[in-house]
Structure formats: C-alpha cells, structure tokens
Design an enzyme around this catalytic site. Structure first.
Site, PDB file in Angstrom:
ATOM      1  N   LYS A  67       0.842  -1.202   0.000  1.00  0.00           N
ATOM      2  CA  LYS A  67       0.000   0.000   0.000  1.00  0.00           C
ATOM      3  C   LYS A  67       0.882   1.259   0.000  1.00  0.00           C
ATOM      4  O   LYS A  67       0.629   2.206  -0.739  1.00  0.00           O
ATOM      5  CB  LYS A  67      -0.928  -0.016   1.228  1.00  0.00           C
ATOM      6  CG  LYS A  67      -2.069  -1.012   1.077  1.00  0.00           C
ATOM      7  CD  LYS A  67      -2.789  -1.335   2.373  1.00  0.00           C
ATOM      8  CE  LYS A  67      -3.802  -2.458   2.131  1.00  0.00           C
ATOM      9  NZ  LYS A  67      -4.426  -2.978   3.349  1.00  0.00           N
ATOM     10  N   GLN A  83      -4.458  -1.553   9.540  1.00  0.00           N
ATOM     11  CA  GLN A  83      -4.364  -2.916   8.993  1.00  0.00           C
ATOM     12  C   GLN A  83      -4.920  -3.922  10.011  1.00  0.00           C
ATOM     13  O   GLN A  83      -4.507  -3.942  11.165  1.00  0.00           O
ATOM     14  CB  GLN A  83      -2.900  -3.241   8.650  1.00  0.00           C
ATOM     15  CG  GLN A  83      -2.702  -4.573   7.953  1.00  0.00           C
ATOM     16  CD  GLN A  83      -3.345  -4.625   6.569  1.00  0.00           C
ATOM     17  OE1 GLN A  83      -3.262  -3.689   5.790  1.00  0.00           O
ATOM     18  NE2 GLN A  83      -4.010  -5.732   6.268  1.00  0.00           N
ATOM     19  N   ASP A 120     -11.066   2.979   4.113  1.00  0.00           N
ATOM     20  CA  ASP A 120     -11.357   1.541   4.044  1.00  0.00           C
ATOM     21  C   ASP A 120     -12.863   1.294   3.995  1.00  0.00           C
ATOM     22  O   ASP A 120     -13.311   0.202   3.666  1.00  0.00           O
ATOM     23  CB  ASP A 120     -10.778   0.836   5.283  1.00  0.00           C
ATOM     24  CG  ASP A 120      -9.645  -0.104   4.930  1.00  0.00           C
ATOM     25  OD1 ASP A 120      -9.517  -0.453   3.737  1.00  0.00           O
ATOM     26  OD2 ASP A 120      -8.904  -0.500   5.844  1.00  0.00           O
TER      27      ASP A 120
END
Ligand code: NAD
Length: 281
Positions: free
Chosen positions: A51, A95, A118
């Site tokens: 990422k 994460q 997200d």
C-alpha cells in the site's frame, strides 16, 4: 473462458489516478494516506508495504506507523485522533487483524468518517446500504470495477457470495444488490452450499480456504471471482480450485493477479476522492 487480468485493470486505473494526483498538485492539494500496522504479522506487513509503495508511486504523501504489538488501545486511539486532526492526511487505514487486547470496533469507529478510506466505519457502511455517497470498502468495490471493466451484466443475474464478513461478504452483497443482482449470501452454517453455488451466474468466493470451490459446484459459463488469499507451502492460492473451475467458467480471476491488485487501487482511489472532497473539488 477468459482469465481476468486484475493487474492490467488496476494498472490502467492507477495510471488515471496518477494523472489526477498531478492535477491536484497544481492546485496545491497532495492526497495523504496514513497506514497503521500493529505487530509483526508477515502477511499484514506485506500488504502494508505494498500500500505504501503504491501510494508513493502515484505521488501521494504516505506515512506508515509501525507500532509495537504491546501498544495499548488508548495509545492507538490517541494516534488516530492525531491523524484525524492532521490536515496533511486524507485517508487513515488500520491494517487488520489487531492484537486481541485491542477492540477493533472501537478503533475503526474512532477514524473520522471523512478519512475512512477503508469504508469500515458504521456510518459509511450505513450510507453504502442506503445507496448514499460513501467510501466503499476496497475489496468488494474492486470486484465491482472488475465486473464493469469486463462488461459483465449484473442486473437480474443471480450472484452467490460465499462468506459473510464485514470486510468482504456483506459489503459485496450490498454492492451487487445496488446493481440489481439477485443476491444469495452463503456462510459456514449454510446447508446445501454446492446446490446453491450451482445456481449462480456470478460466484464470489471469500472464505479463506484453499481450493474450496471446485468445478462440480460451479455452473457452466459462470463468472467466478476469487477473493481468497491463502498460503500453501509458501505459495499464494485462492479459494477456488483454479485449474478445474477455469474449464467451466466464462470468466475467472486468478490468485495472485486478480482481486488483490484491485483492492490496493481502490484504496488509492478513495484517498484521492477524500482529498478532492476536502478541497471542494
Ligand atoms: P473471514 O474469515 O472474516 O470470513 C470467512 C467467511 O467464510 C465467513 O463469513 C464464514 O462464514 C465463511 N465460511 C467459512 N467456512 C465456510 C464453509 N465451510 N462454507 C461456507 N462458508 C464458510 O474472512 P474475510 O476477511 O472475509 O476474507 C476471506 C478471504 O479473502 C481470506 O482468504 C482473505 O485473506 C481474503 N481477502 C482478500 C482480500 C484481497 O484484497 N484480495 C481482501 C480481504 C480478504
């Protein structure tokens, strides 16, 4: 049968995003992404590094916070608070999974909904369900982009999703329903799974078990999307028994090189979108 090239589709999308970032820079906007990782899980580290690398390649301002596994929930919440108030940051990603002593829901709920790239904050999820403008979760939205790119008709088709997690299965169902599919969601308690999957025009597998979907389960001509990422003897494999299912599917995603690259591209898309919204563009 055609094998879907997720790498190619994501590369095209990222090319467009890169141009957009350059244009934003001309008006003084640099989209910023903060990624938080807690602990040393090798798979999580690989995802986070990828990422970060992608963000840098597109010209984004990218910050990684690598935190000790023993960090307290309070310290993590404080960091999110700081990032919520940091004007250089437009997207915050934590994460998952987090260590057991940290309440993931509390952490995700702390992220400002304007920076929730997200799309996991309950307010964003609610907006998605009612069809309002929201940050859409990257993996299911990446699947939608693949289907659109391949001109797969969704309206009126029967989509069967295997898996009902908050990050893949449930939002996948919402996005396909929004596009007029008839949606069935299967899970670990589903009976007659094979018969149900056999009815699908579109199969989305998000189980987390290697070779879970075999050729007997799939209808001739179905579109098969494999979200699974499993490591078997150091090799990445999906949830679909690719070699046998490809003989029956009309379109199929491989692992690696299918859905995975799209997830990252959609994260970049959401971060740039967030920067545009803040800039009033
Ligand atoms: P999860 O473990 O949260 O959910 C798995 C789902 O599978 C559950 O809803 C469960 O009910 C269902 N399931 C388990 N056993 C089953 C069975 N025997 N029959 C039917 N359903 C069953 O996992 P997740 O976070 O949704 O991820 C699923 C997979 O997708 C994993 O392999 C994960 O690594 C992968 N993933 C990939 C990406 C990507 O970018 N490609 C992103 C997220 C997750």
């Amino acid at each position: 049968m055609k094998i879907i090239d997720g790498k190619l589709i994501s590369a095209k999308l990222k090319e467009e995003l890169k141009e957009e970032v350059e244009k934003l820079k001309e008006v003084g906007i640099v989209p910023g992404l903060a990624v938080i990782i807690v602990g040393n899980d090798p798979a999580s580290k690989t995802y986070v590094n990828s990422k970060e690398k992608n963000a840098e390649k597109l010209g984004l301002y990218s910050v990684k916070h690598q935190l000790d596994e023993k960090i307290s929930e309070e310290q993590l919440l404080k960091l999110i608070d700081d990032l919520n108030n940091d004007s250089k940051i437009h997207g915050i990603l934590v994460q998952l999974p987090l260590p057991n002593h940290i309440d993931s829901k509390k952490v995700l709920n702390k992220i400002s909904i304007e920076k929730d790239v997200d799309g996991f904050h309950p307010e964003n999820v609610g907006k998605m369900i009612v069809g309002d403008k929201a940050f859409l979760p990257c993996t299911p939205n990446g699947v939608i982009k693949i289907l659109e790119y391949e001109n797969v008709e969704i309206t009126g088709k029967h989509a069967v999703i295997i898996g009902r997690s908050n990050i893949v299965g449930k939002p996948m169902a919402a996005l396909l329903l929004e596009r007029n599919a008839t949606v069935t969601v299967c899970h670990s308690k589903t009976k007659n799974l094979s018969e149900i999957v056999n009815l699908a025009d579109i199969v989305v597998a998000a189980v987390g078990r290697p070779n879970f979907v075999n050729a007997d389960m799939v209808k001739e001509g179905a579109v098969v999307i494999d979200v699974g990422i499993n490591r078997v003897d150091g090799k990445l494999v999906g949830d679909v028994d690719f070699d046998s299912v490809k003989e029956k599917a009309s379109l199929i995603t491989p692992v690696p090189g299918g859905v995975g690259p799209m997830t990252i591209a959609m994260l970049m898309y959401n971060t740039i979108e967030s920067a545009k919204r803040r800039g009033g563009i």
